[in-house]
Every structure is written in structure tokens, then in C-alpha cells.
Design a protein around this motif. Sequence first.
Motif, short mmCIF file in Angstrom:
data_model
loop_
_atom_site.label_atom_id
_atom_site.label_comp_id
_atom_site.label_asym_id
_atom_site.label_seq_id
_atom_site.Cartn_x
_atom_site.Cartn_y
_atom_site.Cartn_z
N ASN A 142 0.85 -1.19 0.00
CA ASN A 142 0.00 0.00 0.00
C ASN A 142 0.88 1.24 0.00
OD1 ASN A 142 -2.37 -1.46 0.02
ND2 ASN A 142 -2.64 -1.36 2.23
N ALA A 144 1.03 5.08 0.33
CA ALA A 144 0.24 6.19 0.87
C ALA A 144 0.78 7.52 0.36
CB ALA A 144 0.27 6.15 2.40
N TYR A 187 -7.30 0.88 5.58
CA TYR A 187 -7.27 1.03 4.13
C TYR A 187 -8.61 0.62 3.53
CZ TYR A 187 -6.34 -0.18 -0.74
OH TYR A 187 -6.41 -0.29 -2.10
N THR A 237 -4.42 6.25 -1.49
CA THR A 237 -3.52 5.10 -1.35
C THR A 237 -3.69 4.14 -2.52
OG1 THR A 237 -3.69 5.25 1.07
CG2 THR A 237 -2.84 3.19 0.16
#
Length: 471
Positions: A142, A144, A187, A237
Motif C-alpha cells: 500500500n 500512501a 485502508y 492510497t
Amino acid sequence: MKDIKKVLQGARGARKVEARGRVVVKAESLDLAAGTITGTIIDGAGTGQAITFVPGGKLTMEDYTKKAKTKLQLPGAILRVEHAERARANKADPFKSSDNKDPWVKTLIPAPEKSKEKVLTGQIFKAVHMKPKGKDDYLIVNIADVKAETFCQDMETFKGALTAAYEKAGGLTLMAVTPDNDVIDLYFYLRGERTESGYAPIPVQQQVDEFFANMGEEGVAALEAMLTHKGISVVPTQSLRAGTDTWMEVKAKNEEAKAKGLRTAGAQIELGEFVVAGIGARFGAAVARMEDEGARKRIRDAFIAQADDEMKVTFGEGGFAAIPNAKMQAFLESKGVTVMDVPAAGYNGGSIVTKPYNMENPDGGAMVVKTFGIFAATPFPPVKAFEDIRTAYYAEMTEAAKAVGDAAPAKSAAASAPAGEPAKEEAAAPAPAGTAEEAAKADAAEAGAAEVSPETAEIDDILADIEHSQL
């Protein structure tokens, strides 16, 4: 009117930050006679600067110039370099460090044009191990985009931020601290559905509407309380899956490292780079940075005095960093110090290498094949909603070390015995020879890898002026 403090700080001007630690270099040329590689730092301390260095590591100049898998495309090859501060411009030059080792070098992308791989620099990212029931496990990364965060303190701003983040990145992370001081780091991805023409994401507005519908009235009320409490950061994200071959290699090397008791696996994605330093490692680094040697000794002696035989041996071999969290927490609490409970996994900052799923269609989606974390993992990325808790997190071990070091040493049996009575021998069992000295060395090593935070910008820290080092 602009923030006058920022205006005045800006008047100082940015100073040159020398290359050090872990950096990513775009190679431009090789000098076989000097045994050096020259390039430009594209990620890490000294970004934008030229660097010439004698490469250390397993690869040789022959590997870089002749062997198919490691031959460098020049200019353009991307290298990962560790201990850049050791760089020397010629094999005949003296070493710049006491251990006489050149910067450790590995290739990130030997030939970008041939492999169609791309490097994403200056990223903040987290690796997440996914274990779906009844299916093969996999790894996602992920990414960000903290520079594009929207800090929300009202519902209208929050709804707009959700929409914008989904449209920009296909996903988002909500980061906040609740009124009960629980940390939120969640998330959300834009779900998809099957259509006549294939699989496609659902409309963004539908996803946003469903978000609030699924929360219900009580959930929305709790959300409003968070918004007015300390606010919520909505961070666009992007989630990329690690390549299947890459993930198989990562798992195999981690199992091998675990069996051998190694701290690192040497995999293309080093999972240890996302593990937040334990209480002992952080405390030991803070102790090693203390200028008062007397305080450092009092702290180590205090730990040894209350440790059982097993922990004394562990301490002697690895310093505070080797002590389990529960034991460290008990020791600190016995000295009146409480430290915050933080997640075991966190975010790192650095570079990510991606490769197209389909080499014939490089724009049709990409997978992660390598990562290179430059900094220590942090449980709290640099977003507005985490400002207070980040400040507390990065300051707490310095304060803890000072509190323990300043504490009066325990009275001896002789000092506490009533007048006229012989004192009983109740001293702690002696620690193994060399325990304190060896522990001090281990703590000093940890200090070199301690977290760097933006809170150090007020002092002349080596990373203070690097925009993407703010982890």
C-alpha cells in the motif's frame, strides 16, 4: 498572513545534506581503472547530488559489465547503496570509516529499457500479508500519498476527501486518533463488479454512499466525534500486489532466515523493513545517545540488578534491543515510566520497483517486484491527524532514558540496615563478565539505526532538510 515561524526558518536557507545511509543511485558511468561507479542519488540523503564510489558487496566489475543478469545499462541502471557515507572516488583512496568497507551495493534495475521495470522514489509504503480463507496467500504494498492527504474536521470536507481519493488512487487510508486514544489506520479500496464487458470498478459516488450506509447512525455519530476531536486524515492510497514469483522468493528466504536465526532475509522485499522497532531497541538507542556516561551506567546497572539470569545473558549479548517487549515494559514501569503501545508493523519510506503484468501491454497494470526501505519503520506516518502522537512517540524514549537515569539508585543492604545491626547480603547475582560493556556496544549500534523524525528539524540533524525523509 503566513506563519512567521516558517518564514523565519525559511530565511536560513537549506543547507547541503551529504550522502549517507541507504540511498538509491541512477548510474551514469563506470571507471574500470579506478574501480568506481558514478551516478546521481535519486532517493535518500543527498538526493540530486552526484556520487562516485567503489562498490562493495557480492558483485564485481565483471558482473556489472559482462554478465547478462547484472550488466548495467548506462546511463540509466538503478542501484541500491547502503552506507553511502563510505564512498571513495578510487580504490587507492583511504577508507572513510573504521571498518574498512565500501558501500554495499545491489542492483534494483540493471537494465530498465530491457526489463520495462520502473522505480518509484520517495514513497511511503506498507507491506500487508493477505491470507484469504481457502485461497493462496499473497502480499500487497500500500503506497500512501501523504503529500496529497486531506485533513478533515467536518463531514462535508470528509465526504469530498473520500471522493477525491478514490478518483485519484483507487483507494484511501483513514488515519486518526479517537477520543479514547485508539489509533485508526484503515485502508479502503474501490470495489469492483462484473459487467457485460468484464470486471470494472463501481462508481465512486456509489462507494461513498455505501460507506455511510454501512456505518449506520451510531457509526456516523462516532465519525463526527472523531472529526471534531482531532480530525481525520484521508490519504489517497494505491495498492499494488507483489508478483507471484517475487512473493514465493520472499517467503522462502524468510523461512530460511528464521531457521538460521537471522534478522534479515536478503529478499527482494525485506519484510523486516516494515517491523517497528521494539521497546528495547528504541530505549537502547536513546540510552546510547545520552551524553552523561554516569547516567548510561546507572541505567544498565539498574536493568542488570532486576534481571533474571537468562535476561542478563541476553542483555550482555544484544543490549536492550534483545530484551522482549514485555520484559522491557515491566522494567520501565518499575521505574515509573509508561510507554505507549504501538502496532508491530508500520510504514517505511524509499523506493519501489514495479513491472508490467503483461510485458506486451506495459500500461495495463503493474506488480511490485522489489522494495528498498531507506528509513526505520514508523507506526505513525507524517499526516496531520498523527501530529501529536508522532511527537509523543519520537520523544518518549529520550524522556524515558532521562527519567530512569536520573532516578536515585536503589539503596544497598548496608545503607538500609538499622543502626547497630549487620547488613544482610541481598545484592543481585553478578552479571556475566563483560555484560555491561557488551550491552553498551550493542546499544551504540542500535543508536545508529534509530528512527528519524521531522521533530528533529529544529536541531542540526543530517536529515532535517530532506523532504521525503520525514518518517
